[in-house]
Scaffold this active site. Structure first.
Site, short mmCIF file in Angstrom:
data_model
loop_
_atom_site.label_atom_id
_atom_site.label_comp_id
_atom_site.label_asym_id
_atom_site.label_seq_id
_atom_site.Cartn_x
_atom_site.Cartn_y
_atom_site.Cartn_z
CE1 TYR A 1 -81.60 -66.51 -44.40
CE2 TYR A 1 -80.61 -65.21 -46.12
CZ TYR A 1 -81.64 -66.17 -45.47
OH TYR A 1 -82.37 -66.60 -46.33
CG ASP B 1 -77.84 -58.63 -43.03
OD1 ASP B 1 -78.97 -57.87 -42.78
OD2 ASP B 1 -77.84 -59.78 -43.60
NE ARG C 1 -84.30 -54.58 -67.54
CZ ARG C 1 -83.22 -53.65 -68.41
NH1 ARG C 1 -82.36 -53.12 -68.00
NH2 ARG C 1 -83.61 -53.82 -69.60
CE LYS D 1 -86.30 -62.02 -43.78
NZ LYS D 1 -86.87 -63.06 -44.24
N1 PLP Z 1 -80.44 -60.95 -44.12
C1 PLP Z 1 -80.98 -61.48 -43.27
C2 PLP Z 1 -80.24 -61.39 -41.77
C3 PLP Z 1 -82.04 -62.25 -43.36
O1 PLP Z 1 -82.61 -62.90 -42.07
C4 PLP Z 1 -82.54 -62.66 -44.62
C5 PLP Z 1 -83.60 -63.29 -44.55
O2 PLP Z 1 -84.13 -64.24 -43.82
C6 PLP Z 1 -81.87 -62.19 -45.69
C7 PLP Z 1 -80.77 -61.13 -45.29
C8 PLP Z 1 -82.38 -62.29 -47.20
O3 PLP Z 1 -83.68 -61.54 -47.45
P1 PLP Z 1 -84.58 -62.13 -48.67
O4 PLP Z 1 -85.29 -63.35 -47.94
O5 PLP Z 1 -85.29 -60.90 -48.82
O6 PLP Z 1 -83.73 -62.54 -49.78
#
Ligand code: PLP
Length: 377
Positions: free
Chosen positions: A102, A174, A49, A199
């Site tokens: 998001y 982000d 961890r 992604k």
């Molecule tokens: N930020 C963006 C722009 C996203 O498209 C996503 C998920 O689709 C996330 C954050 C969150 O990622 P996770 O699905 O790995 O929690």
């Protein structure tokens, strides 16, 4: 090491395994590590961890490829976002967020962090006057997402970071849709990057993960590391291994995704049943000039609206053969989704909109699939 992203993506994590000469690092599944008779930990690891060789290799590579001082990884992008917000903000702080973002992070803020005193304030970040006015009432941090999800709005990172810093607020960007410096977020002033490594970074739709990359070391990094270790929302060694495996081809994949997206956007922009295409690489996009200044390329995410409303949008999605109907993005396969119905009843996304994650199939095949689906709908 090299300045080149292609080289960093392959080598920054480390070379062959010193114990065996294996060219690719083994997966260290051990949860705990032996302590010497004198009480020390000769290899530097105590408990998975708090640290693991696979996680360290991934974090080193992410920091190198993004051009940050350090990266801290998590079991998902959402877990990383939650830690970032709690490390940067305290109860009572306002957080400026884009009015298009998001939806999962918006929900995290509204449902789970607001009750603990973090106050999200939604702002149209394409308007610097709106950002300035919101900052005048105070903010602990500004959350940027550009291009935004799913409307592909472009925020001027340099201008918003300048305003935020002048007001004493930190800037989180982000960069999930624009990894590996395809958005020059650190150069333009962001303090912290959020990456859903789920992604493009992992890139094969087979492993969840998240990372926070910090431009500089300091108390934020210490707070984030401490939360990572205390809360334990860490990626497993196998998750880290898979993510690093995917990352080695990231710079090449990004170029292919983007080339394909350009071809798809050009096709959709000319199609008679398509009323709007949201893609910052099209000269008619309101953020086109800003995007050209701050991005390398235009990314591979786009959305489009169709004549005939939700019914036609659903029919187009129902008619594709090659493209897969699924949420998420950044994998090698093209995905299409009707975003409003994925986001739920509170969604503000137009009902006639479809979002596309353009994959790495041949662009002629992706275009042919969309042409046939638009004709059939
Ligand atoms: N930020 C963006 C722009 C996203 O498209 C996503 C998920 O689709 C996330 C954050 C969150 O990622 P996770 O699905 O790995 O929690």
């Amino acid at each position: 090491m090299s300045e080149h992203l292609e080289t960093l993506a392959i080598h920054a994590g480390g070379g062959p395994d010193p114990a065996t000469g294996a060219v690719i690092a083994p997966i260290h599944l051990a949860t705990t590590f032996e302590r010497s008779a004198d009480g020390s930990y000769p290899h530097g690891y105590v408990y998975t961890r708090s640290g693991n060789p696979n996680r360290e290799a991934l974090e080193r590579t992410l920091a190198a490829v993004e051009g940050g001082a350090a990266a801290v990884t998590f079991a998902s992008g959402s877990a990383a976002a939650s830690v970032a917000l709690r490390a940067l903000l305290k109860p009572g702080d306002r957080l400026l967020v884009p009015d298009d973002m998001y939806h999962g992070i918006r929900k995290l803020l509204l449902q789970h962090l607001s009750p603990w005193g973090i106050q999200p304030v939604q702002v149209d970040m394409t308007s610097l006057a709106a950002v300035e006015a919101a900052l005048a009432e105070g903010a602990g941090a500004v959350w940027i997402e550009t291009p935004s999800n799913p409307m592909l709005k472009i925020t001027d990172v340099e201008a918003v970071s300048g305003l935020a810093h002048a007001a004493g607020a930190k800037v989180v960007c982000d960069s999930t849709w624009m990894p590996a410096r395809s958005l020059r977020a650190f150069e333009l002033g962001a303090d912290l990057l959020l990456l859903a490594t789920t992604k493009y970074i992992a890139g094969h739709s087979d492993v969840l993960g998240g990372a926070l990359v910090l431009r500089e070391p300091g108390e934020e990094l210490d707070a984030i590391r401490s939360l990572q270790q205390s809360e334990g929302a860490v990626p497993s060694p196998f998750d880290c291994w898979l993510t690093l495996r995917g990352m080695k081809t990231l710079p090449y994949r990004l170029r292919g995704h983007e080339q394909n997206a350009g071809a798809v956007a050009a096709f959709l922009a000319e199609h008679e049943r398509v009323t709007r295409v949201h893609y910052p690489g099209l000269p008619g996009h309101p953020g086109y000039e800003t995007a050209r200044r701050q991005m390398r390329g235009s990314g591979a995410m786009l959305s489009f609206q169709v004549e005939g409303g939700e019914e036609v949008a659903m029919a187009v999605a129902a008619s594709v053969r090659l493209i897969t109907r699924a949420t998420s993005l950044g994998g090698v396969e093209s995905l299409i989704e009707h975003r409003a119905s994925v986001e739920g009843p509170e969604s503000r996304t137009p009902r006639d909109l479809l979002r596309l994650s353009v994959g790495l199939e041949h662009p002629e095949d992706i275009v042919a699939d969309l042409r046939a689906a638009l004709a059939a709908a």
